[in-house]
Scaffold this active site. Structure first.
Site, PDB file in Angstrom:
ATOM      1  N   SER A   1      41.680  -5.686  41.988  1.00  0.00           N
ATOM      2  CA  SER A   1      41.072  -6.201  43.209  1.00  0.00           C
ATOM      3  C   SER A   1      42.138  -6.712  44.172  1.00  0.00           C
ATOM      4  O   SER A   1      43.222  -7.133  43.775  1.00  0.00           O
ATOM      5  CB  SER A   1      40.103  -7.339  42.879  1.00  0.00           C
ATOM      6  OG  SER A   1      39.151  -6.909  41.944  1.00  0.00           O
TER       7      SER A   1
HETATM    8  N1  SAH Z   1      39.196  -8.053  37.723  1.00  0.00           N
HETATM    9  C1  SAH Z   1      39.778  -6.743  37.651  1.00  0.00           C
HETATM   10  C2  SAH Z   1      38.994  -5.764  38.496  1.00  0.00           C
HETATM   11  C3  SAH Z   1      38.888  -4.450  37.818  1.00  0.00           C
HETATM   12  S1  SAH Z   1      37.781  -3.305  38.566  1.00  0.00           S
HETATM   13  C4  SAH Z   1      41.249  -6.782  38.014  1.00  0.00           C
HETATM   14  O1  SAH Z   1      41.711  -7.806  38.540  1.00  0.00           O
HETATM   15  O2  SAH Z   1      41.945  -5.801  37.750  1.00  0.00           O
HETATM   16  C5  SAH Z   1      36.304  -3.590  37.632  1.00  0.00           C
HETATM   17  C6  SAH Z   1      36.343  -3.231  36.164  1.00  0.00           C
HETATM   18  O3  SAH Z   1      34.987  -3.361  35.694  1.00  0.00           O
HETATM   19  C7  SAH Z   1      36.768  -1.809  35.830  1.00  0.00           C
HETATM   20  O4  SAH Z   1      37.862  -1.849  34.952  1.00  0.00           O
HETATM   21  C8  SAH Z   1      35.536  -1.216  35.160  1.00  0.00           C
HETATM   22  O5  SAH Z   1      35.837  -0.309  34.110  1.00  0.00           O
HETATM   23  C9  SAH Z   1      34.815  -2.433  34.644  1.00  0.00           C
HETATM   24  N2  SAH Z   1      33.374  -2.277  34.384  1.00  0.00           N
HETATM   25  C10 SAH Z   1      32.465  -1.562  35.103  1.00  0.00           C
HETATM   26  N3  SAH Z   1      31.236  -1.667  34.542  1.00  0.00           N
HETATM   27  C11 SAH Z   1      31.377  -2.477  33.441  1.00  0.00           C
HETATM   28  C12 SAH Z   1      30.474  -2.957  32.445  1.00  0.00           C
HETATM   29  N4  SAH Z   1      29.172  -2.644  32.445  1.00  0.00           N
HETATM   30  N5  SAH Z   1      30.967  -3.772  31.489  1.00  0.00           N
HETATM   31  C13 SAH Z   1      32.294  -4.102  31.456  1.00  0.00           C
HETATM   32  N6  SAH Z   1      33.184  -3.670  32.362  1.00  0.00           N
HETATM   33  C14 SAH Z   1      32.746  -2.867  33.345  1.00  0.00           C
END
Ligand code: SAH
Length: 209
Positions: free
Chosen positions: A60
């Site tokens: 993000s």
């Molecule tokens: N906070 C993270 C943002 C990553 S993007 C950072 O700072 O890097 C969001 C993430 O949510 C992705 O890696 C994606 O695979 C995950 N995601 C999407 N749906 C999900 C679910 N149902 N349960 C767990 N993770 C999920």
């Protein structure tokens, strides 16, 4: 490019964007964001943009991490946080500095493995990662002082509000084309919802990969 001075510039930019919590700014000024992304992109690590982290996912934008973290930091008790969507673990590490213990759930196995290794290398020992679909939260470990979702569901995840401690906050993006950051705060048996700002997150997906 990856120096303390570059991070200080990031902090100044966050301040100019309206982030005022000094604790959060201090934490983000210390975490080496370039360790969370591919080396080929490290020259962009401190820009205020989302960047690819593999598996079609993104880290993000620093502004949104700061915004969600300052909302999280304002709860009355900072014992237990739950993050849904670990990704590369940058937000997880920020939470680990604010809360006694953090649980973080990620649906993509490869990201869980990489991030577990990365956080341990960076000396984060109070974050527990799980490979699972996080959309149901972790009822066995509830209540949480904060539940932070870093992927967008099309509808408000009402199933999670029962996992909030009193005074706790659920912070999440919602929507499909147009997304909005929202917060639901528990005060006794009341749940107060606020609509915060327009955002853009990857979608919350079902199942594991
Ligand atoms: N906070 C993270 C943002 C990553 S993007 C950072 O700072 O890097 C969001 C993430 O949510 C992705 O890696 C994606 O695979 C995950 N995601 C999407 N749906 C999900 C679910 N149902 N349960 C767990 N993770 C999920």
């Amino acid at each position: 490019m990856t120096s303390a001075r570059t991070r200080a510039r990031l902090v100044e930019r966050l301040r100019a964007q309206g982030i005022s919590n000094e604790e959060v700014l201090g934490i983000m000024g210390h975490i080496p964001r370039h360790e969370f992304i591919d080396e080929a992109l490290s020259h962009k690590a401190y820009d205020d943009t989302a960047l690819p982290i593999g598996f079609g996912q993104t880290i993000s934008q620093p502004y949104i991490v700061a915004r969600m973290s300052e909302l999280a930091a304002a709860v009355p008790e900072r014992k237990l946080a739950l993050e849904i969507g670990t990704g590369c673990g940058y937000q997880t590490m920020v939470l680990s500095k604010l809360f006694k213990t953090v649980h973080s759930i990620e649906r993509i196995g490869g990201l869980v493995r990489n991030t577990r290794e990365r956080l341990s290398r960076l000396g984060v020992h109070n974050a527990r990662l799980r490979h699972a679909d996080g959309s149901g939260g972790l009822p066995d470990l509830a209540p949480f002082n904060v539940i932070l979702i870093t992927a967008a569901a099309p509808i408000v995840p009402e199933n999670l509000i029962s996992q909030l401690a009193d005074g706790g906050r659920l912070i999440f993006p919602v929507g499909s084309q147009e997304q909005e950051l929202r917060m639901i705060e528990r005060q006794g048996d009341d749940f107060l919802e606020s609509r915060l700002e327009k955002v853009l997150f990857v979608p919350l997906l079902p199942g594991v990969a």
